[in-house]
Scaffold this motif. Structure first.
Motif, PDB file in Angstrom:
ATOM      1  N   GLU A 128       4.373   5.748  -5.357  1.00 37.37           N
ATOM      2  CA  GLU A 128       4.415   5.796  -6.821  1.00 37.37           C
ATOM      3  C   GLU A 128       3.478   6.872  -7.361  1.00 37.37           C
ATOM      4  O   GLU A 128       3.841   7.635  -8.268  1.00 37.37           O
ATOM      5  N   ARG A 165       0.836  -1.210   0.000  1.00 37.81           N
ATOM      6  CA  ARG A 165       0.000   0.000   0.000  1.00 37.81           C
ATOM      7  C   ARG A 165       0.865   1.252   0.000  1.00 37.81           C
ATOM      8  O   ARG A 165       0.614   2.200  -0.742  1.00 37.81           O
ATOM      9  N   GLN A 174       2.569   1.779  -3.407  1.00 37.97           N
ATOM     10  CA  GLN A 174       1.632   2.296  -4.409  1.00 37.97           C
ATOM     11  C   GLN A 174       1.374   3.783  -4.194  1.00 37.97           C
ATOM     12  O   GLN A 174       1.308   4.558  -5.153  1.00 37.97           O
ATOM     13  N   HIS A 175       1.241   4.180  -2.931  1.00 37.88           N
ATOM     14  CA  HIS A 175       1.016   5.595  -2.635  1.00 37.88           C
ATOM     15  C   HIS A 175       2.238   6.430  -3.032  1.00 37.88           C
ATOM     16  O   HIS A 175       2.092   7.510  -3.617  1.00 37.88           O
TER      17      HIS A 175
END
Length: 134
Positions: free
Chosen positions: A106, A100, A103-104
């Motif tokens: 990125e 998580r 992804q944040h």
């Protein structure tokens, strides 16, 4: 509260969507199992949302301290299983938090890199030699 100054309305239909420190965000109360998480609302569209809505902490059922420890261990290069053992957590939970957060990161980095207006860029190269084992 610093949370209110950094927060913005996540409702895409709101005229104040994405505006920070505009005076449209107010504190609504606490929520969660132990009432430890902040609930905010937009005065423009009257929508409620979590203070962690647009962060890597949103939707994870762990305390902020536990998530910060997982991130710290991952940044130091500690493995997923070892992090789980050190923090007394399931390795799948540790893996889910790391996924998580990555992804944040990125999403944030891609938006920051898109907003750059550079005339020149200097890229340094790292040359490494790997010796083959016989």
């Amino acid at each position: 509260m610093d949370i209110i100054h950094d927060a913005f309305c996540p409702n895409k239909d709101c005229p104040a969507h994405g505006l920070r420190n505009h005076g449209n965000i107010a504190f609504r109360g606490k929520y969660g199992k132990e009432k430890t998480k902040d609930l905010l609302y937009c005065r423009t569209c009257n929508k409620r949302f979590a203070a962690t809505r647009s962060t890597a902490f949103f939707g994870l059922h762990l305390s902020d301290e536990q998530i910060a420890k997982i991130i710290h261990h991952a940044a130091e290069g500690v493995g997923v299983r070892e992090t789980g053992r050190l923090l007394n957590m399931n390795k799948n939970t540790v893996n889910r938090v790391i996924l998580r957060v990555s992804q944040h990161c990125e999403i944030v980095l891609s938006s920051l890199l898109r907003a750059l207006r550079l005339k020149e860029a200097q890229l340094d190269e790292l040359w490494a030699f790997v010796k083959k084992r016989k």
